[in-house]
Motif scaffolding. Structure first.
Motif, short mmCIF file in Angstrom:
data_model
loop_
_atom_site.label_atom_id
_atom_site.label_comp_id
_atom_site.label_asym_id
_atom_site.label_seq_id
_atom_site.Cartn_x
_atom_site.Cartn_y
_atom_site.Cartn_z
N PHE A 300 0.86 -1.18 0.00
CA PHE A 300 0.00 0.00 0.00
C PHE A 300 0.90 1.24 0.00
O PHE A 300 1.76 1.38 0.87
CB PHE A 300 -0.88 0.06 1.25
CG PHE A 300 -1.83 -1.08 1.41
CD1 PHE A 300 -2.91 -1.23 0.55
CD2 PHE A 300 -1.65 -1.99 2.42
CE1 PHE A 300 -3.80 -2.28 0.71
CE2 PHE A 300 -2.54 -3.04 2.60
CZ PHE A 300 -3.61 -3.19 1.74
N ASN A 301 0.69 2.11 -0.96
CA ASN A 301 1.44 3.37 -0.98
C ASN A 301 0.74 4.38 -0.08
O ASN A 301 -0.46 4.61 -0.19
CB ASN A 301 1.52 3.91 -2.41
CG ASN A 301 2.11 5.30 -2.43
OD1 ASN A 301 3.25 5.51 -2.02
ND2 ASN A 301 1.34 6.27 -2.91
N LEU A 302 1.51 5.00 0.82
CA LEU A 302 0.95 6.00 1.74
C LEU A 302 1.33 7.42 1.34
O LEU A 302 0.74 8.38 1.86
CB LEU A 302 1.43 5.74 3.17
CG LEU A 302 0.66 4.71 3.99
CD1 LEU A 302 0.78 3.33 3.42
CD2 LEU A 302 1.13 4.72 5.44
N LEU A 333 -0.16 11.08 5.34
CA LEU A 333 0.60 9.85 5.54
C LEU A 333 1.80 9.80 4.60
O LEU A 333 1.78 10.42 3.52
CB LEU A 333 -0.29 8.63 5.30
CG LEU A 333 -1.45 8.43 6.26
CD1 LEU A 333 -2.38 7.34 5.75
CD2 LEU A 333 -0.95 8.07 7.64
N PHE A 334 2.81 9.01 4.98
CA PHE A 334 4.00 8.84 4.15
C PHE A 334 4.50 7.41 4.29
O PHE A 334 4.26 6.75 5.30
CB PHE A 334 5.11 9.82 4.57
CG PHE A 334 4.69 11.27 4.53
CD1 PHE A 334 4.76 11.99 3.34
CD2 PHE A 334 4.21 11.90 5.66
CE1 PHE A 334 4.36 13.32 3.30
CE2 PHE A 334 3.81 13.22 5.64
CZ PHE A 334 3.89 13.94 4.44
N GLY A 335 5.21 6.92 3.26
CA GLY A 335 5.79 5.59 3.33
C GLY A 335 4.98 4.54 2.61
O GLY A 335 4.19 4.84 1.71
N ARG A 336 5.14 3.28 3.03
CA ARG A 336 4.42 2.18 2.42
C ARG A 336 4.20 1.07 3.45
O ARG A 336 4.92 0.97 4.43
CB ARG A 336 5.18 1.61 1.21
CG ARG A 336 6.55 1.04 1.55
CD ARG A 336 7.17 0.31 0.36
NE ARG A 336 7.43 1.20 -0.76
CZ ARG A 336 7.98 0.79 -1.90
NH1 ARG A 336 8.32 -0.48 -2.06
NH2 ARG A 336 8.20 1.65 -2.88
N VAL A 337 3.18 0.23 3.20
CA VAL A 337 2.84 -0.88 4.08
C VAL A 337 2.65 -2.13 3.23
O VAL A 337 1.94 -2.09 2.22
CB VAL A 337 1.56 -0.60 4.90
CG1 VAL A 337 1.20 -1.82 5.76
CG2 VAL A 337 1.72 0.63 5.76
N SER A 338 3.26 -3.23 3.63
CA SER A 338 3.16 -4.48 2.87
C SER A 338 1.76 -5.06 2.91
O SER A 338 1.07 -4.99 3.92
CB SER A 338 4.16 -5.50 3.43
OG SER A 338 3.94 -6.78 2.85
N HIS A 339 1.36 -5.68 1.80
CA HIS A 339 0.08 -6.39 1.74
C HIS A 339 0.05 -7.59 2.66
O HIS A 339 -1.03 -8.11 2.97
CB HIS A 339 -0.18 -6.87 0.31
CG HIS A 339 -0.77 -5.82 -0.57
ND1 HIS A 339 -1.05 -6.03 -1.91
CD2 HIS A 339 -1.15 -4.55 -0.32
CE1 HIS A 339 -1.56 -4.93 -2.44
NE2 HIS A 339 -1.63 -4.02 -1.49
#
Length: 371
Positions: A300-302, A333-339
């Motif tokens: 997920f792109n933040l 928001l900033f950064g990314r979160v794995s699926h």
């Protein structure tokens, strides 16, 4: 003889006797909203209630009707207390959110022309399933590929389907590559005609389309959606038909209203060029076009997302109703979160970097400001 439960109504309306009021309230006070009710605990309190009613001939003796009315009141109180405990205590909220898993490979399949459903997880990499005139094989990357032995006399359509937490990718007969996001469907022919390549998308898909020519004329690749239709000659693009957002990474595409689409008309509502996005019936240039295919990359792109926008994205992925308090919808928001993360892990991460808290109530995840 029926049980006299009117004591509950009288208590609610303030019409019961002083003795009845004291007895009911003393019972309710023995149970707290944040404590789970055990069978042994209930029986213990029931015994104490019996003792109150039968203390001797010199004291007031209540009828069995009132006893059973009070037992009913306790059961109602227990049910309410259990519900509050289950859905408001932090430990149980986390248990509920843990059940919303990350990547769920079992949730993708291919529906054949006879409505038989092939679970993609049950097809082992390297396996080939043979049918009359064609075969399906699964590559080591997880990609599904069709191999034609001979063209069927009549068109044969299959549907690739993904559900919550699942993505899938497919190599079409013309060599074009398609990735499907969660909760999406792609209907496509096992082979294409010589003069057209038509597929039908519900949800979201990322396409890398092969350029083909027939008698020196380009064969268009057409993606049909409920509201919009995309005409392609050879390109890479993402089509999110849930939100009517089309992002072009390379090549050139024409966007039409589906109800107005005409093959070979050559007239489009909009024409997109590389790094352009169609959204809300407008076209704009994106400085980071790959943000639109974050799901295809497995995260997920933040970046440049608000809490409200990201909540809508994870609500679709995990298939859960999320309500964000209006006071915090625009938090950046900033950064990314794995699926791969389950919903509990995602929410814990958000609560670490943002002044928020959350709870689960009535099948909804509520995100509110941290007090």
């Amino acid at each position: 003889m029926g049980f006299d439960r009117s004591i509950l109504s009288r208590y609610r309306e303030g019409k019961c006797s002083r003795e009845e009021q004291i007895l009911v309230e003393s019972w309710f006070n023995k149970f707290t909203d944040d404590t789970p009710f055990e069978k042994e605990q209930f029986l213990k309190h029931l015994d104490s209630l019996d003792a109150r009613f039968y203390q001797g001939e010199t004291k007031n003796i209540y009828t069995l009707k009132i006893v059973f009315g009070l037992v009913a009141a306790v059961l109602i109180s227990m049910t309410i207390g259990w519900y509050i405990f289950q859905y408001r205590s932090p430990s149980n909220v986390n248990k509920v959110l843990e059940s919303y898993a990350g990547v769920q490979s079992l949730n993708s399949s291919i529906v054949l022309e006879n409505n038989e459903e092939l679970k993609l997880e049950e097809i082992i990499a390297g396996d080939t399933i043979h049918f009359q005139g064609w075969s399906i094989t699964k590559l080591g990357s997880g990609e599904i590929k069709y191999i034609l032995d001979s063209k069927p006399l009549a068109p044969v359509y299959h549907t690739m389907r993904t559900r919550e937490g699942a993505t899938a990718n497919l190599r079409l007969a013309d060599g074009s590559h398609v990735w499907l996001n969660a909760n999406s469907e792609l209907r496509y022919p096992v082979f294409f005609n010589a003069d057209s390549r038509d597929v039908y998308l519900e949800g979201e898909g990322y396409f890398e389309v092969e350029a083909l020519e027939e008698r020196e004329e380009a064969i268009p690749f057409i993606v049909h959606g409920q509201k919009h239709t995309i005409t392609v000659l050879g390109t890479r693009f993402n089509a999110n038909f849930n939100d009517s957002v089309i992002a072009l990474l390379s090549g050139k595409v024409g966007v039409s209203k589906t109800e107005q689409f005409q093959v070979d008309a050559g007239k489009y509502l909009y024409t997109l060029h590389p790094n352009e996005v169609f959204m809300n019936d407008k076209v704009f240039r994106s400085p980071s076009i790959t943000d639109y295919i974050d799901w295809q990359q497995g995260y997920f792109n933040l970046n440049n997302q608000t809490l409200s926008e990201f909540s809508a994205k994870i609500a679709s992925w995990y298939v859960i109703n999320i309500v964000v308090d209006q006071r915090i919808v625009d938090l950046p928001l900033f950064g990314r979160v794995s699926h791969d993360k389950n919903l509990k892990e995602v929410m814990e991460l958000l609560a670490t970097v943002l002044p928020i808290t959350y709870r689960y109530e009535k099948d909804k995840l509520l995100i509110v400001p941290k007090e």
